[in-house]
Design an enzyme around this catalytic site. Structure first.
Site, PDB file in Angstrom:
ATOM      1  N   MET A   1       2.665  -1.487   3.663  1.00 51.72           N
ATOM      2  CA  MET A   1       1.565  -0.265   2.615  1.00 51.72           C
ATOM      3  C   MET A   1       0.703   0.308   3.559  1.00 51.72           C
ATOM      4  O   MET A   1       0.110  -0.250   3.971  1.00 51.72           O
ATOM      5  CB  MET A   1       1.324  -0.767   1.449  1.00 51.72           C
ATOM      6  CG  MET A   1       2.322  -0.969   0.060  1.00 51.72           C
ATOM      7  SD  MET A   1       3.706   0.357  -0.049  1.00 51.72           S
ATOM      8  CE  MET A   1       2.231   1.830  -0.683  1.00 51.72           C
TER       9      MET A   1
ATOM     10  N   ASP B   1       9.634   4.630  -6.451  1.00 54.82           N
ATOM     11  CA  ASP B   1       8.480   3.982  -7.103  1.00 54.82           C
ATOM     12  C   ASP B   1       8.464   3.757  -8.450  1.00 54.82           C
ATOM     13  O   ASP B   1       7.842   4.497  -9.086  1.00 54.82           O
ATOM     14  CB  ASP B   1       7.092   4.639  -6.437  1.00 54.82           C
ATOM     15  CG  ASP B   1       6.945   4.867  -5.180  1.00 54.82           C
ATOM     16  OD1 ASP B   1       6.984   3.993  -4.256  1.00 54.82           O
ATOM     17  OD2 ASP B   1       7.064   5.937  -4.526  1.00 54.82           O
TER      18      ASP B   1
ATOM     19  N   MET C   1       6.374   1.721 -11.228  1.00 55.09           N
ATOM     20  CA  MET C   1       5.137   1.118 -11.282  1.00 55.09           C
ATOM     21  C   MET C   1       4.859   0.362 -12.823  1.00 55.09           C
ATOM     22  O   MET C   1       5.272   1.208 -13.559  1.00 55.09           O
ATOM     23  CB  MET C   1       3.837   1.892 -11.109  1.00 55.09           C
ATOM     24  CG  MET C   1       3.920   2.594  -9.895  1.00 55.09           C
ATOM     25  SD  MET C   1       2.831   4.053  -9.537  1.00 55.09           S
ATOM     26  CE  MET C   1       3.317   4.529  -7.972  1.00 55.09           C
TER      27      MET C   1
ATOM     28  N   MET D   1       6.573  -1.762  -8.062  1.00 53.19           N
ATOM     29  CA  MET D   1       5.140  -2.194  -7.861  1.00 53.19           C
ATOM     30  C   MET D   1       5.012  -3.043  -9.458  1.00 53.19           C
ATOM     31  O   MET D   1       4.072  -2.314 -10.150  1.00 53.19           O
ATOM     32  CB  MET D   1       4.356  -1.045  -7.865  1.00 53.19           C
ATOM     33  CG  MET D   1       4.311  -0.817  -6.253  1.00 53.19           C
ATOM     34  SD  MET D   1       3.797   0.919  -5.847  1.00 53.19           S
ATOM     35  CE  MET D   1       5.420   1.774  -6.088  1.00 53.19           C
TER      36      MET D   1
ATOM     37  N   HIS E   1      13.534   7.170  -1.795  1.00 54.60           N
ATOM     38  CA  HIS E   1      12.607   6.037  -2.238  1.00 54.60           C
ATOM     39  C   HIS E   1      12.182   6.422  -3.652  1.00 54.60           C
ATOM     40  O   HIS E   1      11.741   7.231  -4.048  1.00 54.60           O
ATOM     41  CB  HIS E   1      11.385   6.148  -1.329  1.00 54.60           C
ATOM     42  CG  HIS E   1      10.217   4.963  -1.378  1.00 54.60           C
ATOM     43  ND1 HIS E   1      10.273   3.887  -0.787  1.00 54.60           N
ATOM     44  CD2 HIS E   1       9.134   4.984  -2.186  1.00 54.60           C
ATOM     45  CE1 HIS E   1       9.472   3.069  -1.052  1.00 54.60           C
ATOM     46  NE2 HIS E   1       8.575   3.793  -1.775  1.00 54.60           N
TER      47      HIS E   1
ATOM     48  N   HIS F   1      11.173   0.653  -4.727  1.00 51.26           N
ATOM     49  CA  HIS F   1       9.917   0.060  -4.355  1.00 51.26           C
ATOM     50  C   HIS F   1       9.322  -0.308  -5.595  1.00 51.26           C
ATOM     51  O   HIS F   1       8.720   0.221  -6.496  1.00 51.26           O
ATOM     52  CB  HIS F   1       9.124   0.934  -3.648  1.00 51.26           C
ATOM     53  CG  HIS F   1       7.640   0.535  -3.344  1.00 51.26           C
ATOM     54  ND1 HIS F   1       6.749   1.317  -2.704  1.00 51.26           N
ATOM     55  CD2 HIS F   1       7.049  -0.707  -3.377  1.00 51.26           C
ATOM     56  CE1 HIS F   1       5.583   0.505  -2.598  1.00 51.26           C
ATOM     57  NE2 HIS F   1       5.834  -0.581  -2.900  1.00 51.26           N
TER      58      HIS F   1
ATOM     59  N   ASP G   1       4.907   3.060   4.195  1.00 50.37           N
ATOM     60  CA  ASP G   1       4.854   3.790   2.793  1.00 50.37           C
ATOM     61  C   ASP G   1       3.572   4.262   2.641  1.00 50.37           C
ATOM     62  O   ASP G   1       2.552   3.269   2.332  1.00 50.37           O
ATOM     63  CB  ASP G   1       5.326   3.056   1.962  1.00 50.37           C
ATOM     64  CG  ASP G   1       5.334   3.857   0.615  1.00 50.37           C
ATOM     65  OD1 ASP G   1       4.964   5.068   0.399  1.00 50.37           O
ATOM     66  OD2 ASP G   1       5.849   3.028  -0.513  1.00 50.37           O
TER      67      ASP G   1
ATOM     68  N   SER H   1      10.023  10.072  -1.399  1.00 53.34           N
ATOM     69  CA  SER H   1       9.699   9.365  -2.342  1.00 53.34           C
ATOM     70  C   SER H   1       9.504  10.394  -3.762  1.00 53.34           C
ATOM     71  O   SER H   1       8.698  11.447  -3.579  1.00 53.34           O
ATOM     72  CB  SER H   1       8.282   8.793  -2.184  1.00 53.34           C
ATOM     73  OG  SER H   1       7.798   8.451  -3.526  1.00 53.34           O
TER      74      SER H   1
HETATM   75  C1  DX5 Z   1       2.499   4.602  -3.453  1.00 50.93           C
HETATM   76  C2  DX5 Z   1       4.062   4.813  -3.291  1.00 50.93           C
HETATM   77  C3  DX5 Z   1       4.441   5.986  -2.322  1.00 50.93           C
HETATM   78  C4  DX5 Z   1       4.135   7.264  -2.532  1.00 50.93           C
HETATM   79  C5  DX5 Z   1       4.017   7.844  -1.240  1.00 50.93           C
HETATM   80  O1  DX5 Z   1       2.056   3.628  -4.264  1.00 50.93           O
HETATM   81  O2  DX5 Z   1       4.378   3.611  -3.014  1.00 50.93           O
HETATM   82  O3  DX5 Z   1       5.779   5.704  -2.042  1.00 50.93           O
HETATM   83  O4  DX5 Z   1       5.032   7.775  -3.139  1.00 50.93           O
HETATM   84  O5  DX5 Z   1       3.403   9.177  -1.207  1.00 50.93           O
HETATM   85  P1  DX5 Z   1       2.602   9.854  -0.041  1.00 50.93           P
HETATM   86  O6  DX5 Z   1       3.729   9.801   0.969  1.00 50.93           O
HETATM   87  O7  DX5 Z   1       2.355  11.132  -0.799  1.00 50.93           O
HETATM   88  O8  DX5 Z   1       1.299   9.030   0.268  1.00 50.93           O
HETATM   89 ZN    ZN Z   2       6.595   3.295  -2.417  1.00 47.48          ZN
END
Ligand code: DX5
Ligand code: ZN
Length: 216
Positions: free
Chosen positions: A137, A35, A37, A68, A33, A66, A175, A8
């Site tokens: 999650m 993320d 947000m 969010m 990956h 991903h 994740d 990620s």
């Molecule tokens: C959190 C993200 C994850 C995050 C994971 O909201 O969806 O993908 O980057 O990071 P680690 O592995 O550090 O928990």
């Molecule tokens: Zn994620």
């Protein structure tokens, strides 16, 4: 099949993002990956299309996005144009999940559905045969580097049973807070894909961590 690993970039060094992407390109990672947000669905904002355009250009790994964000269906065309492989939408953001999943597939991407720690696996019964992956999650989404929530292992086991019972071929991705120890337990419970943020990017030799995870 060996474990799939999806690093990620949330935990990457954004001052030197191209270097980190190059490291991932050269590693045994399977996907990248990403993320996204919005500060509404989750209490944080990460990055948007001006950054993703460059990430997509520099990454040689398929993009595992991903989302969010609320109303993820608004951006299907943009993610399609980026050449995204997997588009993960949260169960909690999609009242018309079935429709969104069809739209993602029609756009040529692989649909995936993500569930928060408090969302039960049983709610996925009527969608698991339409998606290519379920993302469990194992932290509350929004930040990297959080502590792994223990009940996630049991959720993966329950999800594996649901996929078997329904004949779904969806992959199981996990994740949040995953490390070598929790990763081994998740794989034993039935996980196919592990997301690696902090555990990879803050390691002295990230490519070696990825290599070890592939052999779980
Ligand atoms: C959190 C993200 C994850 C995050 C994971 O909201 O969806 O993908 O980057 O990071 P680690 O592995 O550090 O928990
Ligand atoms: Zn994620």
């Amino acid at each position: 099949m060996s474990t799939l690993v999806s690093p990620s970039i949330l935990s990457a060094d954004f001052g030197h993002l191209a270097d980190d992407l190059e490291m991932i390109n050269r590693s045994e990672a399977d996907w990248l990956h990403i993320d996204v947000m919005d500060g509404v669905f989750v209490p944080n904002i990460s990055f948007g299309f001006p950054v993703l355009k460059h990430v997509a250009r520099l990454s040689q790994k398929p993009l595992d996005v991903h989302l969010m964000i609320v109303q993820p269906e608004k951006f299907i065309r943009e993610f399609q144009e980026l050449g995204v492989e997997l588009m993960n939408v949260h169960y909690e953001t999609c009242p018309h999940l079935h429709r969104v999943v069809q739209q993602i597939r029609e756009a040529g991407m692989r649909p995936a559905v993500t569930i928060n720690p408090a969302t039960p696996v049983s709610l996925l019964k009527d969608i698991v045969c339409d998606v290519d992956m379920v993302l469990v999650m194992s932290v509350n989404p929004g930040f990297g580097g959080q502590k792994f929530l223990e009940h996630s292992v049991e959720k993966v086991r329950e999800l594996r049973d649901l996929l078997d019972a329904t004949g779904s071929h969806a992959l199981i991705e996990v994740d949040g807070g995953v490390n070598l120890h929790t990763g081994a337990r998740l794989v034993e419970a039935g996980a196919d894909v592990l997301v690696a943020g902090n555990a990879v990017f803050n390691a002295p030799r990230p490519a070696e961590v990825i290599r070890a995870w592939k052999r779980l």
